[in-house]
Design a protein around this motif. Structure first.
Motif, PDB file in Angstrom:
ATOM      1  N   PRO A 128       0.724  -1.086  -0.003  1.00  0.00           N
ATOM      2  CA  PRO A 128      -0.048  -0.103   0.044  1.00  0.00           C
ATOM      3  C   PRO A 128       0.795   1.159   0.054  1.00  0.00           C
ATOM      4  CG  PRO A 128      -0.731  -1.534   1.501  1.00  0.00           C
ATOM      5  CD  PRO A 128       0.421  -2.026   1.102  1.00  0.00           C
ATOM      6  N   GLN A 129       0.396   2.182  -0.997  1.00  0.00           N
ATOM      7  CA  GLN A 129       1.286   3.571  -0.914  1.00  0.00           C
ATOM      8  C   GLN A 129       0.087   4.731  -0.375  1.00  0.00           C
ATOM      9  OE1 GLN A 129       4.481   4.094  -2.124  1.00  0.00           O
ATOM     10  NE2 GLN A 129       4.494   1.745  -1.921  1.00  0.00           N
ATOM     11  N   PHE A 130       0.734   5.440   0.536  1.00  0.00           N
ATOM     12  CA  PHE A 130       0.119   6.514   0.928  1.00  0.00           C
ATOM     13  C   PHE A 130      -0.454   7.462   0.158  1.00  0.00           C
ATOM     14  CE2 PHE A 130      -1.522   9.568   4.414  1.00  0.00           C
ATOM     15  CZ  PHE A 130      -0.728  10.622   4.065  1.00  0.00           C
ATOM     16  N   LEU A 131      -1.624   7.998   0.094  1.00  0.00           N
ATOM     17  CA  LEU A 131      -2.059   9.172  -0.600  1.00  0.00           C
ATOM     18  C   LEU A 131      -2.019  10.482  -0.038  1.00  0.00           C
ATOM     19  CD1 LEU A 131      -4.760   7.417  -2.824  1.00  0.00           C
ATOM     20  CD2 LEU A 131      -2.448   7.613  -3.424  1.00  0.00           C
ATOM     21  N   ILE A 132      -3.008  10.525   1.206  1.00  0.00           N
ATOM     22  CA  ILE A 132      -3.343  11.580   1.745  1.00  0.00           C
ATOM     23  C   ILE A 132      -4.253  11.100   3.287  1.00  0.00           C
ATOM     24  CG2 ILE A 132      -5.714  11.636   0.999  1.00  0.00           C
ATOM     25  CD1 ILE A 132      -5.016  14.648   0.621  1.00  0.00           C
ATOM     26  N   SER A 133      -3.947  12.154   4.192  1.00  0.00           N
ATOM     27  CA  SER A 133      -4.619  11.777   5.329  1.00  0.00           C
ATOM     28  C   SER A 133      -5.055  13.220   5.987  1.00  0.00           C
ATOM     29  CB  SER A 133      -3.545  11.482   6.360  1.00  0.00           C
ATOM     30  OG  SER A 133      -2.639  12.450   6.582  1.00  0.00           O
ATOM     31  N   PHE A 134      -6.146  13.069   6.727  1.00  0.00           N
ATOM     32  CA  PHE A 134      -6.796  14.214   7.583  1.00  0.00           C
ATOM     33  C   PHE A 134      -6.798  13.925   9.108  1.00  0.00           C
ATOM     34  CE2 PHE A 134      -8.363  16.302   3.849  1.00  0.00           C
ATOM     35  CZ  PHE A 134      -8.389  15.233   2.983  1.00  0.00           C
ATOM     36  N   TYR A 135      -6.732  15.022   9.675  1.00  0.00           N
ATOM     37  CA  TYR A 135      -6.656  14.924  11.293  1.00  0.00           C
ATOM     38  C   TYR A 135      -7.601  16.055  11.645  1.00  0.00           C
ATOM     39  CZ  TYR A 135      -5.488  15.517  16.008  1.00  0.00           C
ATOM     40  OH  TYR A 135      -5.500  15.998  17.422  1.00  0.00           O
TER      41      TYR A 135
END
Lengths: 114, 115
Positions: A43-50
Motif C-alpha cells: 500500500p502507498q500512502f495518498l493523503i490523510s486528515f486529522y
C-alpha cells in the motif's frame, strides 16, 4: 466492535470518467488515511486528515482530491481516470489525538478502469 | 526518508511449526512505531502486532511475537504453532507518529502454511 466502512466495495469505470470513494472511520477516531495498493504491491500512502484538516500528503495525483466532513467521514474524488488507477483503495483510521498510531483498515474499494 | 525492507519475498512453514519473518528499517528518528499487518487472500489489512520504539520489551500477541532490535533497526515477527489460517501476505510497517503519521510499508512476505 465497529470497523472502518468503505463504499462502494467494487467500482468499474471507463477511462476519463470520475469516481468517488467513501470512507466512514471507526467512531471517535480523529484521523483518516487513504492508501492505494496496486496488484502485487504494498500500500502507498495518498493523503490523510486529522480533525477534518489535511495533515499529510503523499504521492497523490493532481487528478485526485479528498476531504473529510463534519461527521468525520471522508471522500476520495478521482477524475480523468486512467488505466493505471486500477487498484485497491484502502481507507484507514486511528485515534491520533490520544497518541495511538495504530491504523485500522477498511475492506477496501476495488477500482477497475477499462 | 524512512524505508522498510523485507528481504524474504516468500516463506513456507509446516503446520504447528514456528516461522520468523524479517524486517529492517531505516530512520533518523528516535521515537517511532512499528507494525506487522496481515493481508489474507480477501485483501483485508489486519493489524497483527505493534511495537513502540521507546519500549524495550518485545510485544507479544498470543502466538505472535516480535524481536525488536533498535540499534540494529530490525523488527522480526515470530509466529508460533503455525495454523493454516496464518497463510497470507505479511507487511512490516513504520510510522514516526506526530503529524506525519502515515505508514510506510515493506514489500511484503508471502507465507505459505503446509500440512
Amino acid at each position: 466492535a465497529a470497523g472502518v466502512i468503505q463504499s462502494p466495495r467494487h467500482l468499474i469505470k471507463e477511462k476519463r470518467e470520475t469516481a468517488t470513494l467513501k470512507c466512514y472511520p471507526i467512531p471517535r477516531h480523529d484521523t483518516v488515511y487513504w492508501y492505494q495498493q496496486g496488484p502485487g504491491q504494498d500500500p502507498q500512502f495518498l493523503i490523510s486528515f486529522y480533525e477534518k484538516m489535511q495533515s499529510d500528503k503523499g504521492s497523490i495525483p493532481d487528478r485526485f482530491s479528498a476531504q473529510q466532513f463534519s461527521d468525520y467521514h471522508s471522500e476520495l474524488n478521482m477524475s480523468s481516470l486512467e488505466l493505471g488507477d486500477s487498484a485497491l483503495y484502502f481507507c484507514a483510521s486511528s485515534l491520533r489525538g490520544k497518541g495511538s498510531y495504530e491504523q485500522y483498515f477498511g475492506p477496501g474499494t476495488r477500482l477497475t478502469v477499462t | 526518508a524512512q524505508t522498510v525492507t523485507q528481504s524474504q519475498p516468500e516463506m513456507s512453514v509446516q503446520e504447528a511449526e514456528t516461522v520468523t519473518l524479517s524486517c529492517t528499517y531505516d530512520t533518523s528518528e528516535s521515537d517511532y512505531y512499528l507494525f506487522w499487518y496481515k493481508q489474507p487472500p480477501s485483501r483485508q489489512m489486519i493489524l497483527v502486532i505493534r511495537q513502540e520504539a521507546y519500549k524495550q520489551q518485545n510485544a507479544t500477541e498470543n502466538r505472535f511475537s516480535v524481536n525488536f532490535q533498535k540499534a540494529a533497526k530490525s523488527f522480526s515477527l515470530k509466529i508460533s504453532d503455525s495454523q493454516l489460517g496464518d497463510a497470507a501476505m505479511y507487511f512490516c510497517a513504520y510510522t514516526s507518529g506526530g503529524t506525519a503519521s502515515k505508514l510506510t510499508f515493506g514489500t511484503g512476505t508471502r507465507l505459505q502454511v503446509t500440512l
